[in-house]
Design a protein around this motif. Structure first.
Motif: not given
Length: 529
Positions: A239-251, A255-262, A523-527
């Protein structure tokens, strides 16, 4: 080396024109862990049963199934349907005795297998005393004791609570990796299993639509309606169309959320309800006079036009509570009122006619006729209404079928229709998403919300935390016969670590109140602006 090879396989059930299976080619290597997924009725269960000759369905079959083993184990969806003995030790021994294995070796295999699975403490118990999770472990153990080379499982976690389901899946992965047993498992709930499969087979209308690694299938299913069945981590990424490979695990998703959003907070609206539809005051219940209490002073109110979800482990008393609310079981203490009137003073016809309806966990008991249409006609006389409901639920093509020939998901849909024909003011649902695919699960959530908006009050007993988070106004946890922690759903899931959604686990400590995938995305799209 391939343990299974299928070529030009075709199968049709009696009196059904469409092919239940139409597979040109499909193979599985020894030692693989293969996940079968797809919408209800896509052919998963039929395919698994065709691989096990003893339970192969009756119908028209053509094509070739090559199996490089005769030792095949099968674990069914419903734990109760597989158990044949009164106690666990006899259940383990049953299959081994049929293989003419010596008494000494049977004892050794029972000891070894039960120890490996960590269920030695159950060996001397009666099978009817076990919880759903324990029964499924016993079923698995009885199959493993026969030392299969190929293990087939048909939605084995459908009846399990989230914690038991996670343990069961972890155990299957361990069996696959440590013992080298090939596993083919059909599942609707993919959050805990998708990333760990060697290969994922997505089926549509009896065909293998795609068969590849989890990462590859996740890409293929992007923008497909079945995408909503993929793990929350993948859907958030898509949904966010990020450039990284889609994460399959919660961890990895965290990490993707922490690295890209506050750090941020999702603001949600709360619904206010005034009148009570159902009041439960200090209910105590036990099945026998000298047995332990199953319900211990249960108190709560169900508001008019509210959806209340009740979660809890297997054996916590959730189904018993619904049985008490529907007067199948009578409490020995306490009081229940329906729209202000004591339930004991409402006669059966008045209680169930356009007032209270209950869909039990096993939908088989709902059907009594030879066709789905005749079953519907028993409740709803207007054929126009029957056809409207059938179309809305996507079961029009099943009206002429015998209900007992339906897949688990198809049967669940039809059973729900029968219950809704009664136009209840209070609706009790016991595991309504069991056997349903993610697509219809979403449609069901829309239907229940529409019913709710028209004033119907709904209690949903469920193991499906994602579904509960989607549909509920409030949620509560039933543990050891006590119903506690009833509160607004965002508060409920945000404060839980185990009985919570994947989205909440992904964003805990970063975002507040994000318990649904769309809330994380918002929340991510708002940021991102």
């Amino acid at each position: 080396m391939e343990i299974l090879n299928i070529k030009n396989l075709s199968f049709s059930y009696p009196e059904r024109e469409e092919k239940a299976i139409d597979i040109s080619e499909f193979s599985v290597k020894k030692g693989d862990f293969v996940l079968l997924c797809g919408k209800s009725g896509c052919g998963k269960t039929t395919l698994l049963k065709l691989l096990k000759k003893e339970i192969s369905p009756f119908g028209t079959l053509s094509g070739k199934i090559e199996l490089n083993t005769k030792n095949i184990g099968f674990v069914f969806q419903n734990p109760d349907e597989q158990i044949v003995s009164e106690n666990v030790n006899s259940e383990f021994a049953f299959g081994l005795e049929n293989l003419n294995i010596s008494t000494e070796e049977i004892s050794l295999r029972i000891a070894e297998t039960s120890s490996y699975l960590g269920i030695s403490y159950l060996i001397n118990k009666k099978t009817d005393e076990l919880s759903g999770g324990e029964k499924q472990l016993v079923n698995l153990g009885a199959v493993l004791a026969m030392r299969p080379e190929l293990l087939l499982l048909d939605e084995p976690t459908a009846f399990l609570d989230p914690i038991s389901a996670k343990k069961f899946i972890d155990l299957l992965l361990r069996i696959n990796r440590e013992l080298g047993i090939t596993v083919i498992i059909a599942e609707h709930s993919l959050n805990e299993i998708f990333a760990f499969a060697s290969k994922v087979c997505f089926m549509e209308e009896g065909k293998v639509s795609c068969y590849d690694t989890p990462q590859a299938v996740a890409k293929i299913l992007k923008n497909n309606e079945f995408e909503r069945a993929l793990p929350s981590s993948v859907r958030i990424f898509n949904a966010l169309n990020l450039k990284e490979e889609a994460p399959l695990y919660v961890s990895k998703a965290r990490e993707m959320i922490e690295n890209n959003f506050k750090a941020d907070k999702f603001e949600f609206e709360t619904n206010s309800f005034e009148k009570n539809a159902l009041c439960v005051k200090n209910i105590w219940f036990r099945y026998e006079k000298k047995s332990a209490d199953v319900l211990k002073g249960v108190n709560f109110q169900l508001k008019q036009g509210e959806i209340l979800s009740i979660l809890g482990s297997n054996g916590s008393g959730k189904t018993t509570l619904l049985n008490v609310l529907s007067r199948i079981c009578e409490p020995y203490s306490g009081k229940i009122t329906v729209f202000g009137k004591n339930i004991k003073k409402i006669n059966g016809n008045s209680l169930y006619q356009n007032n209270l309806s209950y869909l039990v966990q096993n939908p088989v008991s709902v059907f009594v006729k030879q066709t789905v249409f005749d079953d519907f006609k028993e409740i709803e006389k207007d054929e126009k209404v029957i056809k409207e409901f059938a179309e809305k639920f996507g079961v029009s093509h099943l009206l002429k079928c015998n209900p007992f020939d339906l897949s688990g998901g198809e049967m669940q849909k039809c059973a729900l229709i029968k219950v809704l024909f009664k136009r209840p003011k209070i609706l009790l649902l016991d595991e309504p998403t069991k056997s349903l695919d993610a697509v219809f699960e979403n449609e069901l959530s829309i239907i229940l919300k529409q019913i709710k908006d028209k004033g119907t009050s709904i209690i949903v007993v469920t193991h499906n935390v994602e579904f509960a988070a989607e549909i509920s106004d409030r949620c509560g946890l039933l543990f050891n016969g006590v119903l506690s922690a009833i509160c607004e759903k965002h508060k409920f899931f945000s404060q839980n670590q185990y009985y919570t959604t994947a989205s909440s686990r992904i964003t805990t400590g970063v975002f507040e109140n994000t318990v649904l995938q769309r809330e994380v995305v918002a929340v991510c799209q708002k940021q991102k602006g």
